[in-house]
Design a protein around this motif. Structure first.
Motif, mmCIF file in Angstrom:
data_model
loop_
_atom_site.group_PDB
_atom_site.id
_atom_site.type_symbol
_atom_site.label_atom_id
_atom_site.label_comp_id
_atom_site.label_asym_id
_atom_site.label_seq_id
_atom_site.Cartn_x
_atom_site.Cartn_y
_atom_site.Cartn_z
ATOM 1 N N GLY A 60 0.837 -1.187 0.000
ATOM 2 C CA GLY A 60 0.000 0.000 0.000
ATOM 3 C C GLY A 60 0.868 1.232 0.000
ATOM 4 N N PRO A 61 0.221 2.388 0.073
ATOM 5 C CA PRO A 61 0.969 3.640 0.026
ATOM 6 C C PRO A 61 1.765 3.876 1.312
ATOM 7 C CG PRO A 61 -1.345 4.082 0.466
ATOM 8 C CD PRO A 61 -1.227 2.606 0.184
ATOM 9 N N PRO A 62 2.747 4.768 1.250
ATOM 10 C CA PRO A 62 3.487 5.111 2.459
ATOM 11 C C PRO A 62 2.558 5.733 3.495
ATOM 12 C CG PRO A 62 3.996 6.670 0.706
ATOM 13 C CD PRO A 62 3.148 5.590 0.103
ATOM 14 N N PHE A 63 2.939 5.596 4.765
ATOM 15 C CA PHE A 63 2.105 6.140 5.838
ATOM 16 C C PHE A 63 2.996 6.665 6.948
ATOM 17 C CE2 PHE A 63 3.123 2.078 7.587
ATOM 18 C CZ PHE A 63 3.117 2.264 8.956
ATOM 19 N N ALA A 64 2.374 7.465 7.804
ATOM 20 C CA ALA A 64 3.017 7.903 9.044
ATOM 21 C C ALA A 64 2.014 7.711 10.165
ATOM 22 C CB ALA A 64 3.434 9.368 8.958
ATOM 23 N N ARG A 65 2.476 7.143 11.270
ATOM 24 C CA ARG A 65 1.642 6.947 12.462
ATOM 25 C C ARG A 65 2.193 7.824 13.568
ATOM 26 N NH1 ARG A 65 0.874 1.322 15.896
ATOM 27 N NH2 ARG A 65 -0.759 2.073 17.281
ATOM 28 N N TYR A 66 1.307 8.612 14.147
ATOM 29 C CA TYR A 66 1.675 9.538 15.208
ATOM 30 C C TYR A 66 1.252 8.951 16.543
ATOM 31 C CZ TYR A 66 2.210 12.592 11.230
ATOM 32 O OH TYR A 66 2.611 13.123 10.021
ATOM 33 N N HIS A 67 2.202 8.865 17.471
ATOM 34 C CA HIS A 67 1.931 8.343 18.814
ATOM 35 C C HIS A 67 1.798 9.545 19.737
ATOM 36 C CE1 HIS A 67 2.849 4.182 17.671
ATOM 37 N NE2 HIS A 67 3.738 4.743 16.861
ATOM 38 N N GLY A 68 0.582 9.824 20.165
ATOM 39 C CA GLY A 68 0.334 10.992 21.000
ATOM 40 C C GLY A 68 0.095 12.222 20.138
ATOM 41 N N MET A 69 -0.349 13.277 20.787
ATOM 42 C CA MET A 69 -0.642 14.516 20.066
ATOM 43 C C MET A 69 0.659 15.258 19.774
ATOM 44 S SD MET A 69 -3.818 14.493 19.491
ATOM 45 C CE MET A 69 -4.106 16.164 18.939
ATOM 46 N N PRO A 70 0.829 15.710 18.527
ATOM 47 C CA PRO A 70 2.038 16.467 18.196
ATOM 48 C C PRO A 70 2.116 17.778 18.962
ATOM 49 C CG PRO A 70 0.910 15.710 16.210
ATOM 50 C CD PRO A 70 -0.005 15.449 17.370
ATOM 51 N N GLY A 71 3.312 18.155 19.330
ATOM 52 C CA GLY A 71 3.608 19.461 19.916
ATOM 53 C C GLY A 71 4.737 20.048 19.079
ATOM 54 N N GLU A 72 5.794 20.527 19.729
ATOM 55 C CA GLU A 72 6.976 20.968 18.968
ATOM 56 C C GLU A 72 7.657 19.773 18.319
ATOM 57 O OE1 GLU A 72 9.989 23.522 20.557
ATOM 58 O OE2 GLU A 72 8.486 24.712 21.622
ATOM 59 N N THR A 73 7.566 18.618 19.005
ATOM 60 C CA THR A 73 8.072 17.367 18.453
ATOM 61 C C THR A 73 6.956 16.343 18.486
ATOM 62 O OG1 THR A 73 8.841 16.516 20.572
ATOM 63 C CG2 THR A 73 10.424 17.821 19.282
ATOM 64 N N VAL A 74 7.167 15.261 17.753
ATOM 65 C CA VAL A 74 6.169 14.204 17.721
ATOM 66 C C VAL A 74 6.886 12.856 17.658
ATOM 67 C CG1 VAL A 74 5.916 14.286 15.196
ATOM 68 C CG2 VAL A 74 4.030 13.413 16.602
ATOM 69 N N ASP A 75 6.302 11.876 18.335
ATOM 70 C CA ASP A 75 6.764 10.488 18.267
ATOM 71 C C ASP A 75 6.077 9.899 17.041
ATOM 72 O OD1 ASP A 75 7.379 7.808 18.597
ATOM 73 O OD2 ASP A 75 6.413 7.622 20.566
ATOM 74 N N VAL A 76 6.850 9.631 16.003
ATOM 75 C CA VAL A 76 6.260 9.236 14.724
ATOM 76 C C VAL A 76 7.010 8.051 14.133
ATOM 77 C CG1 VAL A 76 7.660 10.935 13.473
ATOM 78 C CG2 VAL A 76 5.553 10.093 12.424
ATOM 79 N N GLU A 77 6.243 7.173 13.479
ATOM 80 C CA GLU A 77 6.842 6.104 12.695
ATOM 81 C C GLU A 77 6.368 6.288 11.256
ATOM 82 O OE1 GLU A 77 4.020 2.239 13.317
ATOM 83 O OE2 GLU A 77 5.185 2.850 15.082
ATOM 84 N N ALA A 78 7.240 6.029 10.322
ATOM 85 C CA ALA A 78 6.902 6.183 8.909
ATOM 86 C C ALA A 78 7.433 4.986 8.147
ATOM 87 C CB ALA A 78 7.491 7.473 8.359
ATOM 88 N N GLY A 79 6.631 4.516 7.203
ATOM 89 C CA GLY A 79 7.044 3.366 6.410
ATOM 90 C C GLY A 79 5.956 2.923 5.472
ATOM 91 N N PHE A 80 5.891 1.602 5.281
ATOM 92 C CA PHE A 80 4.930 1.014 4.351
ATOM 93 C C PHE A 80 4.261 -0.200 4.969
ATOM 94 C CE2 PHE A 80 7.940 3.145 1.610
ATOM 95 C CZ PHE A 80 7.162 3.651 0.578
ATOM 96 N N PRO A 81 2.970 -0.425 4.643
ATOM 97 C CA PRO A 81 2.393 -1.745 4.900
ATOM 98 C C PRO A 81 3.137 -2.734 3.986
ATOM 99 C CG PRO A 81 0.759 -0.265 3.885
ATOM 100 C CD PRO A 81 2.053 0.479 3.980
ATOM 101 N N ILE A 82 3.325 -3.943 4.452
ATOM 102 C CA ILE A 82 4.114 -4.882 3.650
ATOM 103 C C ILE A 82 3.446 -6.247 3.553
ATOM 104 C CG2 ILE A 82 6.365 -3.806 4.025
ATOM 105 C CD1 ILE A 82 6.795 -6.035 6.181
ATOM 106 N N THR A 83 3.820 -6.958 2.506
ATOM 107 C CA THR A 83 3.494 -8.373 2.375
ATOM 108 C C THR A 83 4.817 -9.111 2.309
ATOM 109 O OG1 THR A 83 3.388 -8.206 -0.030
ATOM 110 C CG2 THR A 83 1.312 -7.994 1.157
ATOM 111 N N GLY A 84 4.786 -10.346 2.720
ATOM 112 C CA GLY A 84 6.018 -11.115 2.774
ATOM 113 C C GLY A 84 6.586 -11.058 4.174
ATOM 114 N N THR A 85 7.673 -11.739 4.372
ATOM 115 C CA THR A 85 8.311 -11.802 5.683
ATOM 116 C C THR A 85 9.294 -10.647 5.821
ATOM 117 O OG1 THR A 85 8.101 -14.195 5.671
ATOM 118 C CG2 THR A 85 9.679 -13.239 7.212
#
Length: 166
Positions: A60-85
Motif C-alpha cells: 500500500g501507500p506510504p504512511f506515518a503513524r503519530y503516537h500521541g498529540m504532536p507538539g513541537e516534536t512528535v513520536d512518529v513512525e513512517a514506512g509502508f504496509p508490507i506483504t512477505g516476511t
C-alpha cells in the motif's frame, strides 16, 4: 460517483471504518514538526531498501503513524504496509498497524491544511460520543514527485477510537 474522480471521498464527512491488523515496516523517531519532511524522505527510502533486501513488498501507500498529540516534536513512525516476511534490521522495525474501529477521512490539499481534516474527525467523534485513541495515522495517496500541485494531493487520515463499552 464517477470512478475516475480525482477527489474520491474528499469533502465527505468522516466515516466509521473497521480496519484489519496490517503488517508494516517502519522507522520510528521523535522528530521536530518542522523536520518531518526530511524524516519522511529518509524513513521511506530506508524502509523500501530494507524491505527489498528481505524480499518483502509494499502492500500500500506510504504512511506515518503519530503516537500521541504532536507538539513541537512528535513520536512518529513512517514506512509502508508490507506483504512477505520482514524482520527488524538496518534501523527498520517490523510492526503492525492494529486492528481498530476508527474514523477516516480523505484530505485533499497540501499537508499544512491537514488540521482541517483532523478537526472534522474530532467534531464527528464528539457528535458520536466516541473517544479518540492516542495514535492516528495518515496514508499518503499522492506522490508529490508525480503530482507537483499540492492542491491535488490526497491523504487518507485514520483516527482509531477506544471502545468504552467493553
Amino acid at each position: 460517483m464517477n470512478s475516475s474522480s480525482t477527489n474520491g471521498d474528499a469533502g465527505l464527512p468522516p466515516r466509521k471504518v473497521h480496519l484489519a491488523e496490517q503488517p508494516v515496516a517502519v522507522v520510528r523517531e521523535h522528530v521536530r514538526m518542522d523536520a518531518l519532511p526530511d524524516f519522511f524522505g529518509r524513513a521511506f527510502d530506508s524502509v523500501m531498501a530494507a524491505a527489498q533486501r528481505q524480499g518483502a513488498t509494499p502492500a500500500g501507500p506510504p504512511f506515518a503513524r503519530y503516537h500521541g498529540m504532536p507538539g513541537e516534536t512528535v513520536d512518529v513512525e513512517a514506512g509502508f504496509p508490507i506483504t512477505g516476511t520482514f524482520t527488524t534490521a538496518d534501523g527498520v522495525q517490523a510492526g503492525t498497524l492494529p486492528e481498530a474501529d476508527a474514523l477516516e477521512a480523505i484530505h485533499t490539499g497540501p499537508y499544512d491544511t491537514l488540521q482541517q481534516t483532523y478537526g472534522a474527525i474530532q467534531q464527528q467523534m464528539r457528535a458520536d460520543g466516541l473517544t479518540p485513541a492516542d495514535s492516528m495515522w495518515e496514508y499518503y495517496l499522492s506522490d508529490p514527485e508525480k503530482e507537483p500541485d499540492p492542491a491535488a494531493w490526497q491523504t487518507r487520515v485514520i483516527w482509531p477510537v477506544i471502545d468504552r463499552t467493553g
